[in-house]
Design a protein around this motif. Structure first.
Motif, mmCIF file in Angstrom:
data_model
loop_
_atom_site.group_PDB
_atom_site.id
_atom_site.type_symbol
_atom_site.label_atom_id
_atom_site.label_comp_id
_atom_site.label_asym_id
_atom_site.label_seq_id
_atom_site.Cartn_x
_atom_site.Cartn_y
_atom_site.Cartn_z
ATOM 1 N N TRP A 231 0.809 -1.218 0.000
ATOM 2 C CA TRP A 231 0.000 0.000 0.000
ATOM 3 C C TRP A 231 0.847 1.275 0.000
ATOM 4 O O TRP A 231 0.333 2.360 -0.245
ATOM 5 N N GLY A 232 2.122 1.135 0.318
ATOM 6 C CA GLY A 232 2.984 2.309 0.387
ATOM 7 C C GLY A 232 2.891 3.038 1.705
ATOM 8 O O GLY A 232 3.132 4.252 1.776
ATOM 9 N N ILE A 233 2.543 2.307 2.805
ATOM 10 C CA ILE A 233 2.443 2.900 4.138
ATOM 11 C C ILE A 233 3.691 2.523 4.927
ATOM 12 O O ILE A 233 3.903 1.347 5.223
ATOM 13 N N PRO A 234 4.548 3.469 5.258
ATOM 14 C CA PRO A 234 5.777 3.160 6.007
ATOM 15 C C PRO A 234 5.453 2.465 7.324
ATOM 16 O O PRO A 234 4.474 2.794 7.997
ATOM 17 N N ARG A 235 6.316 1.532 7.705
ATOM 18 C CA ARG A 235 6.066 0.728 8.897
ATOM 19 C C ARG A 235 6.188 1.519 10.195
ATOM 20 O O ARG A 235 5.762 1.033 11.250
#
Length: 352
Positions: A231-235
Motif C-alpha cells: 500500500w505504500g504505508i511506512p512501517r
C-alpha cells in the motif's frame, strides 16, 4: 402460566428501586458493563450465550441470576420478565463482511426468538442492536419481516430505529449500528428520546499504551506488514490499522499497487479508527509493531479497562475478539442516560 402480555414490571416491584435487566445474545454483557459505569442500580435477572469464552467473561464480570445457553432451546415460560431488555442477535448473516451469507442462515432464527421474548414478556423498554446491513438484507425483506413483527405490537409499544455511530457519541471509532428501541405505552412517551450527537474530544491514538512494547507482535514475515509495503504505508507510521476490513476495501493481492494519499489515510487511521471486528487479528498500532492489547481494545470500544476482568484462562486474542463483537460502550451509555430515567421515574413524560 398466566398471560402477562401488556403488563409491565414497576420500578419498585421486588427490586428496591433497582431496574430489572435481561440480555439475550449477551456476548460479554456490554449492557451490564455500561449500566455499571453509569452507576445505575440494576438487578441482572438473566443472560443467554452459547460461546464458552463469552460465558467466562460474563461469569467474571456480571452476576445474572440465570444464564441460558442456546436461546433456541430454552423454555420461554421460564425466562423472567424485566423492565429493560437488551439484545444483539448474531449479525453475521447480514454483515457486509460475510461473503458467504445465505437467506436460510439459522442465525436468523435467533433474531426471531428475541422478538418472541418481547412479544410474550412485554418488557417496559427493549433495545435491539444489529449491523446497518440488516436494513437492506435480502433486498429489504429481512427488515420488512422485523418491522412487521414489531408493528404487530403497536397496541403496546411505540418503537423507532436509528443508526447510532460510536464516533458521534464520544468514541473514536467508526461503528454505525442500527438500534431498535421500543417503549411500553404505559410510560406515556410518544417518541424515543435518542441521544444527541457530541463532538469528539480525543483520537483513536489516545487509547494506546505508547510505552507498552510487550504484546502480540506483528512479525517481520507477516502478510500484514507486506500489505503495508504494498500500500505504500511506512512501517513507522503512527496509526491504527484494521487489516481485515482494509484488505477487503483495498486488496493487496489483486493488481497490487501503492495507494493514493487519501486511500492510505482511510487505512492508516490517526483520528477515528476503523470498526473493530471480532476476526483475527485485532487492530494494530503500526508504529509500535504490535496488535492492540485487551485494555486498548476496551478503550476503543468505550469501556474503562479498570472495570472489566479478563478471565485468567483466556488469551488476549480470544478476549479482544469478544470485545470486538460487543456493543459499543459509549453508544450504550448515551442511550441508557436517556432511557433509564423513564424507568426510574416510573412514568415518563411526553417527549413530543
Amino acid at each position: 402460566m398466566a398471560d402477562t402480555r401488556g403488563d409491565t414490571v414497576g420500578p419498585e416491584e421486588k427490586t428496591g428501586g433497582r431496574i430489572t435487566v435481561g440480555t439475550d445474545c449477551s456476548g460479554i454483557d456490554s449492557p451490564i458493563l455500561a449500566l455499571r459505569e453509569l452507576g445505575i442500580a440494576h438487578e441482572h435477572l438473566f443472560s443467554s450465550e452459547v460461546d464458552e469464552n463469552a460465558l467466562k467473561v460474563i461469569r467474571s464480570n456480571a452476576e445474572p441470576k440465570k444464564i441460558y445457553r442456546d436461546i433456541l432451546e430454552r423454555d420461554l415460560d421460564s425466562v423472567p420478565q424485566v423492565q429493560l431488555y437488551v439484545t444483539g442477535p448474531p449479525c453475521q448473516s447480514y454483515s457486509h463482511m460475510n461473503v458467504h451469507k445465505k437467506d436460510t442462515d439459522s442465525r436468523q432464527e435467533v433474531f426471531e426468538q428475541c422478538i418472541c421474548y418481547i412479544d410474550e414478556k412485554r418488557p417496559t423498554i427493549f433495545v435491539i442492536e444489529n449491523v446497518r446491513a440488516v436494513l437492506s438484507a435480502e433486498k429489504g425483506k429481512v427488515w420488512e419481516r422485523i418491522s412487521g413483527d414489531l408493528d404487530s405490537m403497536r397496541d403496546t409499544y411505540i418503537w423507532e430505529h436509528a443508526i447510532l455511530d460510536a464516533c458521534e457519541h464520544g468514541c473514536a471509532q467508526s461503528r454505525p449500528r442500527v438500534f431498535i428501541v421500543g417503549l411500553h405505552k404505559s410510560l406515556g412517551v410518544r417518541h424515543v428520546p435518542w441521544p444527541a450527537k457530541v463532538p469528539l474530544t480525543s483520537t483513536c491514538l489516545d487509547v494506546l499504551d505508547e510505552d507498552v512494547k510487550e504484546g502480540r507482535k506483528i512479525p517481520e514475515t507477516s502478510c500484514y506488514l507486506r500489505m503495508c509495503d504494498t500500500w505504500g504505508i511506512p512501517r513507522d507510521t503512527r496509526c491504527i490499522i484494521e487489516f481485515c476490513g482494509s484488505s477487503r476495501s483495498y486488496s493487496p493481492y489483486k493488481n497490487p499497487k501503492p495507494l493514493t494519499e487519501k486511500q492510505k489515510a482511510a487505512i492508516a487511521r490517526t483520528k477515528v479508527a476503523s470498526c473493530v471486528i471480532s476476526k483475527d487479528p485485532s487492530p494494530a498500532a503500526l508504529h509500535l509493531g504490535r496488535f492492540l492489547n485487551p485494555n486498548e481494545i476496551l478503550r476503543l470500544q468505550g469501556y474503562d479497562p479498570n472495570g472489566v476482568r479478563v478471565p485468567p484462562t483466556m488469551t488476549p486474542l480470544q478476549f479482544s475478539g469478544l470485545v470486538g463483537n460487543a456493543m459499543n460502550g459509549c453508544v450504550l451509555k448515551a442511550l441508557f442516560k436517556e432511557l433509564c430515567p423513564l424507568l426510574s421515574n416510573g412514568q415518563g413524560g411526553s417527549t413530543a
